[in-house]
Design a protein around this motif. Structure first.
Motif, PDB file in Angstrom:
ATOM      1  N   MET A  11       0.827  -1.613  -0.052  1.00  0.00           N
ATOM      2  CA  MET A  11       0.224   0.106  -0.300  1.00  0.00           C
ATOM      3  C   MET A  11       1.014   1.293   0.230  1.00  0.00           C
ATOM      4  N   ILE A  12       1.557   1.186   1.054  1.00  0.00           N
ATOM      5  CA  ILE A  12       3.092   2.483   0.794  1.00  0.00           C
ATOM      6  C   ILE A  12       3.662   2.210  -0.509  1.00  0.00           C
ATOM      7  N   GLU A  13       4.277   1.370  -0.936  1.00  0.00           N
ATOM      8  CA  GLU A  13       5.283   1.606  -2.636  1.00  0.00           C
ATOM      9  C   GLU A  13       4.179   2.442  -3.149  1.00  0.00           C
ATOM     10  N   PHE A  14       2.582   2.076  -3.450  1.00  0.00           N
ATOM     11  CA  PHE A  14       1.684   2.681  -4.288  1.00  0.00           C
ATOM     12  C   PHE A  14       1.362   3.759  -4.148  1.00  0.00           C
ATOM     13  N   ARG A  15       1.503   4.698  -2.604  1.00  0.00           N
ATOM     14  CA  ARG A  15       0.902   5.619  -2.752  1.00  0.00           C
ATOM     15  C   ARG A  15       2.586   6.785  -2.590  1.00  0.00           C
ATOM     16  N   ASN A  16       3.679   6.034  -2.340  1.00  0.00           N
ATOM     17  CA  ASN A  16       4.942   6.755  -2.830  1.00  0.00           C
ATOM     18  C   ASN A  16       4.650   6.997  -4.418  1.00  0.00           C
ATOM     19  N   THR A  17       4.856   6.293  -5.223  1.00  0.00           N
ATOM     20  CA  THR A  17       4.767   5.719  -6.527  1.00  0.00           C
ATOM     21  C   THR A  17       3.577   6.899  -6.597  1.00  0.00           C
ATOM     22  N   THR A  18       2.768   7.011  -6.760  1.00  0.00           N
ATOM     23  CA  THR A  18       1.456   7.477  -7.206  1.00  0.00           C
ATOM     24  C   THR A  18       0.566   8.612  -6.420  1.00  0.00           C
ATOM     25  N   GLU A  19       1.157   9.285  -5.845  1.00  0.00           N
ATOM     26  CA  GLU A  19       0.762  10.720  -4.901  1.00  0.00           C
ATOM     27  C   GLU A  19      -0.546  10.806  -5.292  1.00  0.00           C
ATOM     28  N   ASP A  20      -1.208  11.059  -4.086  1.00  0.00           N
ATOM     29  CA  ASP A  20      -2.788  12.037  -4.276  1.00  0.00           C
ATOM     30  C   ASP A  20      -2.625  13.199  -3.806  1.00  0.00           C
ATOM     31  N   GLN A  21      -2.497  13.765  -5.652  1.00  0.00           N
ATOM     32  CA  GLN A  21      -2.343  15.141  -5.829  1.00  0.00           C
ATOM     33  C   GLN A  21      -3.635  15.951  -6.166  1.00  0.00           C
ATOM     34  N   TRP A  22      -5.049  16.217  -5.195  1.00  0.00           N
ATOM     35  CA  TRP A  22      -5.570  16.843  -5.534  1.00  0.00           C
ATOM     36  C   TRP A  22      -5.894  18.088  -4.911  1.00  0.00           C
ATOM     37  N   GLN A  23      -6.532  19.136  -6.421  1.00  0.00           N
ATOM     38  CA  GLN A  23      -6.647  20.309  -6.192  1.00  0.00           C
ATOM     39  C   GLN A  23      -8.312  20.947  -6.278  1.00  0.00           C
ATOM     40  N   ILE A  24      -8.237  21.724  -5.588  1.00  0.00           N
ATOM     41  CA  ILE A  24      -9.587  22.029  -6.248  1.00  0.00           C
ATOM     42  C   ILE A  24      -9.782  22.084  -7.353  1.00  0.00           C
ATOM     43  N   ALA A  25      -9.436  23.289  -8.597  1.00  0.00           N
ATOM     44  CA  ALA A  25      -9.125  23.299  -9.278  1.00  0.00           C
ATOM     45  C   ALA A  25     -10.036  21.701 -10.262  1.00  0.00           C
ATOM     46  N   ASN A  26      -9.900  20.279  -9.632  1.00  0.00           N
ATOM     47  CA  ASN A  26      -9.808  19.643  -9.744  1.00  0.00           C
ATOM     48  C   ASN A  26     -11.535  18.835  -9.845  1.00  0.00           C
ATOM     49  N   GLY A  27     -12.764  19.921  -9.130  1.00  0.00           N
ATOM     50  CA  GLY A  27     -13.884  19.397  -8.866  1.00  0.00           C
ATOM     51  C   GLY A  27     -14.172  18.765  -7.946  1.00  0.00           C
ATOM     52  N   LYS A  28     -15.240  19.636  -7.642  1.00  0.00           N
ATOM     53  CA  LYS A  28     -16.140  18.517  -6.801  1.00  0.00           C
ATOM     54  C   LYS A  28     -15.936  17.432  -6.686  1.00  0.00           C
ATOM     55  N   SER A  29     -16.286  16.730  -7.667  1.00  0.00           N
ATOM     56  CA  SER A  29     -16.913  15.305  -7.923  1.00  0.00           C
ATOM     57  C   SER A  29     -15.748  14.360  -7.739  1.00  0.00           C
ATOM     58  N   THR A  30     -14.302  14.741  -6.839  1.00  0.00           N
ATOM     59  CA  THR A  30     -13.299  14.072  -6.987  1.00  0.00           C
ATOM     60  C   THR A  30     -12.553  15.255  -5.262  1.00  0.00           C
ATOM     61  N   TYR A  31     -13.325  15.813  -4.721  1.00  0.00           N
ATOM     62  CA  TYR A  31     -13.799  16.213  -3.306  1.00  0.00           C
ATOM     63  C   TYR A  31     -13.496  15.107  -2.107  1.00  0.00           C
ATOM     64  N   ARG A  32     -13.023  14.583  -1.062  1.00  0.00           N
ATOM     65  CA  ARG A  32     -12.845  13.298  -0.512  1.00  0.00           C
ATOM     66  C   ARG A  32     -12.338  13.834   0.931  1.00  0.00           C
ATOM     67  N   LEU A  33     -13.164  13.304   1.580  1.00  0.00           N
ATOM     68  CA  LEU A  33     -12.308  13.465   3.730  1.00  0.00           C
ATOM     69  C   LEU A  33     -11.704  12.679   3.351  1.00  0.00           C
ATOM     70  N   SER A  34     -10.923  11.548   2.691  1.00  0.00           N
ATOM     71  CA  SER A  34     -10.058  11.116   2.100  1.00  0.00           C
ATOM     72  C   SER A  34      -9.577  10.080   0.863  1.00  0.00           C
ATOM     73  N   GLY A  35      -8.565  10.732   0.782  1.00  0.00           N
ATOM     74  CA  GLY A  35      -7.871  10.748  -0.598  1.00  0.00           C
ATOM     75  C   GLY A  35      -7.460   9.490  -0.799  1.00  0.00           C
ATOM     76  N   ASP A  36      -7.242   8.119   0.386  1.00  0.00           N
ATOM     77  CA  ASP A  36      -5.871   7.708  -0.111  1.00  0.00           C
ATOM     78  C   ASP A  36      -6.348   6.413  -0.902  1.00  0.00           C
ATOM     79  N   GLY A  37      -7.603   6.109   0.100  1.00  0.00           N
ATOM     80  CA  GLY A  37      -8.193   4.810  -1.162  1.00  0.00           C
ATOM     81  C   GLY A  37      -7.578   3.087  -0.313  1.00  0.00           C
ATOM     82  N   PHE A  38      -6.795   3.437   0.944  1.00  0.00           N
ATOM     83  CA  PHE A  38      -6.883   2.251   1.634  1.00  0.00           C
ATOM     84  C   PHE A  38      -7.707   1.986   2.973  1.00  0.00           C
TER      85      PHE A  38
END
Length: 253
Positions: A110-137
């Motif tokens: 899990m950590i390896e996935f997150r180290n290689t694929t960071e959660d880089q959400w920004q406000i400009a990405n839109g409300k549908s991609t807003y999460r309380l947690s974007g980690d997923g694991f």
């Protein structure tokens, strides 16, 4: 309808059985149709597909047993199951899980996935991609001894976000009397219940997004294309086109 296990004080389970049970259940659903590898649930105007095929290439790649894909939000939520042990005739709250080498390997993926694929959400990405947690694991810890053996609900236990688990284990309170690591209801301080987890999952408040979602989808798609089994749960509005990765089982939420 009664069963032989009605008369038992409890059933001692293995991890595979816990996953199989929860893969066929989801709270708040109105109907269910069982399939050879999962179940089809219905409630309202959304669907959720649930499948149990753990011990696959997906687990080896991401360190998880069960995947949910909330398609409208393009959010993947991934769960690793662990059994908690407890002494005979003690309450569930006294159960304990002791991390081992297998746990370390799964958390490492899990950590390896997150180290290689960071959660880089920004406000400009839109409300549908807003999460309380974007980690997923997430981890779900359940008592190995189940008392409500004929329950139609998700198994009792606690859902813990991956980062929450890491924080628990980094705390001195996670060390047992002999210096070993342990996770309990007490030293986690708080956790997500079945109901809260299901609501957050259904409404897209948790799960991956953006590049992370695309990467998970690629891993799943590659596995399916190679003819390997994978645990997938996918939510989408009724009538929406099927995902090109294929359909396994469906639930209206």
């Amino acid at each position: 309808m009664t069963s032989f296990i009605d008369g038992l004080a409890g059933v001692r389970t293995i991890e595979d059985q816990l996953i199989a049970h929860d893969a066929a259940k989801f709270p708040g659903t109105g109907s269910v149709r069982h399939t050879a590898i999962g179940a089809v649930f219905a409630s309202g105007n959304r669907k959720l597909e649930v499948f149990n095929v753990n011990r696959t290439a997906i687990e080896h790649a991401l360190g998880v047993d069960l995947l949910y894909l909330n398609e409208p939000f393009e959010a993947w939520t991934m769960v690793q199951y662990k059994c908690m042990e407890r002494a005979k005739d003690t309450p569930e709250a006294s159960a304990v899980y002791r991390p081992d080498e297998r746990f370390d390997a799964e958390l490492g993926r899990m950590i390896e996935f997150r180290n290689t694929t960071e959660d880089q959400w920004q406000i400009a990405n839109g409300k549908s991609t807003y999460r309380l947690s974007g980690d997923g694991f997430f981890f779900k810890l359940c008592s190995r001894t189940q008392l409500e053996v004929l329950s139609e609900a998700l198994l009792p236990g606690m859902y813990l976000a991956r980062e929450h688990v890491q924080a628990v284990l980094a705390d001195p309170a996670a060390l047992g009397p002999r210096g070993g690591r342990q996770i309990t209801f007490e030293n986690t301080a708080r956790h997500l219940s079945n109901t809260l987890f299901a609501e957050l999952l259904r409404d897209g408040w948790i799960g991956t997004r953006g590049v992370s979602s695309a990467q998970v989808a690629d891993i799943v798609g590659t596995s399916l294309s190679a003819g390997r089994a994978v645990v997938v749960a996918r939510a989408r509005p009724v009538g929406a086109p099927a995902n090109p990765m294929g359909t396994l089982a469906e639930l209206d939420l």
